[in-house]
Write an enzyme that holds these catalytic residues in place. Structure first.
Site, PDB file in Angstrom:
ATOM      1  N   LYS A   1       0.778  -1.228   0.146  1.00 14.00           N
ATOM      2  CA  LYS A   1       0.021   0.138  -0.058  1.00 14.00           C
ATOM      3  C   LYS A   1       0.776   1.046   0.052  1.00 14.00           C
ATOM      4  CE  LYS A   1      -2.179  -0.994   3.782  1.00 14.00           C
ATOM      5  NZ  LYS A   1      -1.870  -2.293   4.395  1.00 14.00           N
TER       6      LYS A   1
ATOM      7  N   ARG B   1      -8.549   1.690  10.970  1.00 12.60           N
ATOM      8  CA  ARG B   1      -8.082   0.441  11.189  1.00 12.60           C
ATOM      9  C   ARG B   1      -9.306  -0.611  11.822  1.00 12.60           C
ATOM     10  NH1 ARG B   1      -1.746   0.557  12.350  1.00 12.60           N
ATOM     11  NH2 ARG B   1      -1.402   0.044  10.160  1.00 12.60           N
TER      12      ARG B   1
ATOM     13  N   ARG C   1      12.926  -8.314   3.691  1.00 17.63           N
ATOM     14  CA  ARG C   1      13.248  -6.890   3.834  1.00 17.63           C
ATOM     15  C   ARG C   1      14.383  -6.922   4.833  1.00 17.63           C
ATOM     16  NH1 ARG C   1       8.266  -2.859   4.272  1.00 17.63           N
ATOM     17  NH2 ARG C   1       8.047  -3.230   6.265  1.00 17.63           N
TER      18      ARG C   1
ATOM     19  N   ARG D   1      14.288  -5.296  10.456  1.00 13.34           N
ATOM     20  CA  ARG D   1      13.256  -4.667  11.526  1.00 13.34           C
ATOM     21  C   ARG D   1      12.500  -5.681  12.356  1.00 13.34           C
ATOM     22  NH1 ARG D   1       8.876  -0.401   9.407  1.00 13.34           N
ATOM     23  NH2 ARG D   1       7.621  -2.161   9.516  1.00 13.34           N
TER      24      ARG D   1
ATOM     25  N   ARG E   1       1.193  -9.757  12.923  1.00 12.83           N
ATOM     26  CA  ARG E   1       0.563  -8.700  12.295  1.00 12.83           C
ATOM     27  C   ARG E   1      -0.678  -9.054  11.413  1.00 12.83           C
ATOM     28  NH1 ARG E   1       5.361  -6.046   9.580  1.00 12.83           N
ATOM     29  NH2 ARG E   1       4.058  -4.491   8.826  1.00 12.83           N
TER      30      ARG E   1
END
Ligand SMILES: [Zn+2]
Length: 209
Positions: A13, A88, A123, A156, A167
């Site tokens: 997104k 959210r 990532r 991260r 998540r």
């Protein structure tokens, strides 16, 4: 044009929003960015937010809505905006309906969680300059080192496998119900976000032109 981007973490997104913003000349409003900025500000509100996060609790919906409302009072949103990461929850969406009229909700669909897990866990970020790499898509020339500055690359905490799975669980329980909510209002359009960012952008172009 007032747009909401909906979709799981790792759906791309943020990346695609940057391109759509350029095309429409409107700002991208990410609640994640607003909170990070706020936390740096050291104001009483920042301290309140910090203590909530430190306790591992969620920011109350009313507070989040108020913070977004403040952001939308600025001049740069007069031609519209893209909301990324908000609303959210259903209560946030209901409160937001009372203050804004959204044109379109774009739902980034990714059929298979393993695609998201691969995207996020591969990532890597440079400790020194913040450059972002991806082991499959944008691998560094030397393993573990930044091409630009030679700094060490790290994962991260949010992008560790267990954190990503968590998540996704939170997304499915809290945010995914918004798909039905906006479908009922006739505002929602699905796009296939399992493809690359360029092809994802092309699908959105068709919807907004
Ligand atoms: Zn670097």
């Amino acid at each position: 044009m007032k747009l909401i981007f909906l979709g799981p973490p790792g759906a791309g997104k943020g990346t695609v929003a940057a391109d759509v913003c350029k095309k429409l000349n409107i700002p991208q409003i990410s609640t994640g960015d607003i909170f990070r900025e706020l936390l740096k500000s050291g104001t009483p509100q920042a301290n309140e937010i910090k203590s909530i996060i430190d306790k591992g609790e969620l920011i109350p919906d009313e507070m989040t809505v108020q913070i977004v409302k403040n952001r939308l009072s600025k001049d740069d949103v007069k031609d519209g905006y893209i909301l990324d990461g908000f609303p959210r929850t259903i209560p946030q969406a209901e409160a937001f309906d009372k203050i804004e009229k959204i044109d379109l909700v774009i739902n980034f669909t990714v059929p298979d969680d393993s695609i998201i897990i691969k995207r996020l866990t591969e990532r890597r970020i440079c400790k020194k300059c913040g450059a972002i790499y991806h082991l499959t898509n944008i691998p560094p020339k030397t393993e573990g080192k930044c091409d630009k500055c030679g700094g060490d690359l790290y994962t991260r905490g949010d992008d560790e496998v267990d954190a990503v799975k968590n998540r996704l669980i939170v997304y499915k329980s809290q945010t995914a119900p918004l798909i039905a909510y906006y479908t009922e209002k006739g505002l929602l359009k699905d796009i296939d976000a399992s493809v690359n960012p360029k092809d994802t952008f092309k699908q959105i172009e068709k919807l907004i032109d």
